[in-house]
Design an enzyme around this catalytic site. Structure first.
Site, PDB file in Angstrom:
ATOM      1  N   HIS A 181       0.849  -1.185   0.000  1.00 57.63           N
ATOM      2  CA  HIS A 181       0.000   0.000   0.000  1.00 57.63           C
ATOM      3  C   HIS A 181       0.890   1.242   0.000  1.00 57.63           C
ATOM      4  O   HIS A 181       2.084   1.182   0.287  1.00 57.63           O
ATOM      5  CB  HIS A 181      -0.896   0.010   1.239  1.00 57.63           C
ATOM      6  CG  HIS A 181      -1.855  -1.135   1.280  1.00 57.63           C
ATOM      7  ND1 HIS A 181      -3.091  -1.095   0.675  1.00 57.63           N
ATOM      8  CD2 HIS A 181      -1.755  -2.372   1.839  1.00 57.63           C
ATOM      9  CE1 HIS A 181      -3.713  -2.239   0.860  1.00 57.63           C
ATOM     10  NE2 HIS A 181      -2.927  -3.035   1.564  1.00 57.63           N
ATOM     11  N   CYS A 196      -0.318   2.464  -4.191  1.00 56.85           N
ATOM     12  CA  CYS A 196      -1.145   3.636  -4.459  1.00 56.85           C
ATOM     13  C   CYS A 196      -0.304   4.906  -4.343  1.00 56.85           C
ATOM     14  O   CYS A 196       0.578   4.996  -3.479  1.00 56.85           O
ATOM     15  CB  CYS A 196      -2.294   3.704  -3.453  1.00 56.85           C
ATOM     16  SG  CYS A 196      -3.481   2.367  -3.634  1.00 56.85           S
TER      17      CYS A 196
END
Length: 485
Positions: free
Chosen positions: A184, A225
């Site tokens: 992430h 991300c």
């Protein structure tokens, strides 16, 4: 004692017995040591020759320098299955097909997936492209508590490591370094299981590596991300190129949901570049970094794949410079490890911040008409938490607000009329020190991104504040708003 040490640490190697020390050895012990050294020398000789030939081949293929690879899956938990699957998949390609020596590959991952109680095939991690087991044979150098941003940066700097396999990056001015990071992310952040790697610290490390001539060329492939935010200011003069799954303002995506395992098996961008690499095998020297970037960018429709840094020299290097030349001899061994119970939904994809809730809801649907109350409660918790992050809740207790959330933090710092400006879009990071301090404080005081990944859709409000206000003001607002959370 020698063989016991080797058994306990499978990464332990020694070319001689000079490292073994005993206090006042007896005559019998000395004789035993001589015999052991002779036996180890005989058994080691053939593998040493093979290793030397393998290394010599690698050095020849890159013009005298070695290829080094650092592979990191920074997440934990079975719902993040895909990150470790991506890294294990790549490890199999590099070692079994591309001919990169194992001693030149460093792997960091939690290692909590293969034998997780939720895994229906214990000891196996499935490749999302082919249903192949990619866990067997993967040598993990750092796992569990050793998977930290500090250790990652120390490895890049070639510092001596006192745990795990103790492997570190021994690259020099003639070597080629490939880094693959999967996890992430947030604005100026790459995630780790219990902490975050910040843009400020990564930039400092890359500058030191360049100054100390720790590589000739370095290529980063980053699946996270907002990963573009880590490299959008990367100098083109550092001999570093970074290819990212997303730009600085958007999420990357999880792909291929497997009903059997109840989780996503891969990440869209990573699957695309791995698939492209497999398709051109064993002719990796015939595709350049630029050509792979362009091919993968077209395949990745969910996010905007980006490339940063040196777009002159490295851009035109063949990908074999960083991924190896190809070794077709061992490819059959890799291709034969297909796991039978493999039921992927290939068209399924979801933005990574939403992957946790999406996974839970898919599991819920699969159980219908039955109801799992524990699963229902977990879904409600995350739905309510995401809503709370965005809202200002004014429950009164003794005439005081005791729940204040993300909007409340912004309004403690900025006038109400400015709220929309900070919420509008992700701004570039002009003050990386402030960004690190503020997001670290929010994660540590309010909600952890690792447990609540959806909060990364909103935390840019705080990053944007750093471009207009002092970090001290923002930190005070976070402390006041989240202390009772």
């Amino acid at each position: 004692k020698f063989f016991a040490d080797v058994k306990q640490n499978p990464h332990y190697t020694s070319n001689s017995c000079t490292s073994l020390q005993f206090s006042q050895p007896s005559f019998e012990m000395r004789i035993s040591l001589v015999v052991i050294c002779l036996l180890v020398g005989v058994s080691y000789s053939s593998s040493s020759v093979e290793s030397w030939l393998e290394t010599a081949k690698e050095e020849t293929s890159t013009g005298g320098g070695k290829i080094w690879a650092v592979l990191v899956a920074g997440s934990s938990g079975f719902w993040n299955y895909r990150h470790q699957a991506d890294v294990c998949h790549l490890y199999q390609l590099l070692t079994k097909k591309h001919g990169i020596p194992r001693q030149q590959i460093i792997v960091m991952m939690m290692n909590d997936i293969a034998y997780n109680e939720e895994n229906p095939t214990p000891g196996k991690i499935v490749n999302a492209l082919h249903g192949v087991d990619v866990y067997e044979g993967t040598m993990i150098d750092y796992m569990q508590k050793d998977v930290t941003p500090e250790n990652f940066l120390d490895i890049l700097m070639g510092r001596r490591m006192g745990y795990g396999s103790m492997k570190t990056l021994r690259s020099g001015p003639n070597d080629y370094v490939f880094v693959n990071f999967v996890d992430h992310g947030d604005t100026g952040i790459l995630g780790f299981p219990n902490d975050e790697l910040h843009l400020k610290d990564l930039t400092t490390t890359l500058n030191h590596m360049h100054e100390q001539k720790r590589y000739k060329q370095m290529l980063w492939y980053v699946e996270a991300c907002f990963s573009g935010s880590m490299f959008q200011n990367l100098s083109p003069d550092m001999n570093i190129t970074a290819h990212t799954a997303a730009n600085a303002e958007e999420s990357s995506y999880a792909c291929v949901f497997d009903k059997k395992r109840g989780t996503y098996l891969g990440d869209c961008w990573s699957l695309n570049w791995l698939n492209n690499t497999e398709q051109i095998f064993p002719h990796l020297e015939q595709e350049t970094v630029e050509e792979q970037y362009e091919a993968v960018k077209k395949l990745t429709t969910e996010s905007h794949a980006m490339i940063y840094g040196d777009l002159d020299v490295i851009y035109h290097e063949p990908i074999s410079t960083f991924l190896g030349q190809g070794n077709a001899v061992a490819s059959d061994e890799y291709d034969s490890q297909v796991v039978s119970d493999f039921s992927p939904v290939r068209e399924a994809s979801v933005a990574t911040p939403d992957a946790l809730l999406d996974t839970l809801r898919r599991r819920q649907e699969a159980l219908l008409p039955e109801v799992d109350e524990e699963l229902e409660a977990e879904i409600r918790y995350h739905e309510k938490t995401e809503q709370k992050v965005q809202e200002v809740t004014t429950t009164r207790k003794r005439n005081r607000r005791f729940r204040r959330y993300l909007k409340e933090i912004v309004l403690r710092v900025a006038p109400e009329g400015m709220l929309a400006a900070f919420q509008r879009s992700r701004q570039s990071i002009y003050h990386p020190d402030c960004n690190k301090e503020v997001l670290s404080a929010f994660y540590n005081t309010c909600w952890r991104a690792q447990k609540h990944p959806y909060i990364t859709k909103y935390t840019y409000w705080l990053s944007n504040l750093c471009n207009s206000y002092r970090s001290e003001e923002i930190l005070q607002a976070i402390a006041a708003s989240c202390s009772s959370n």
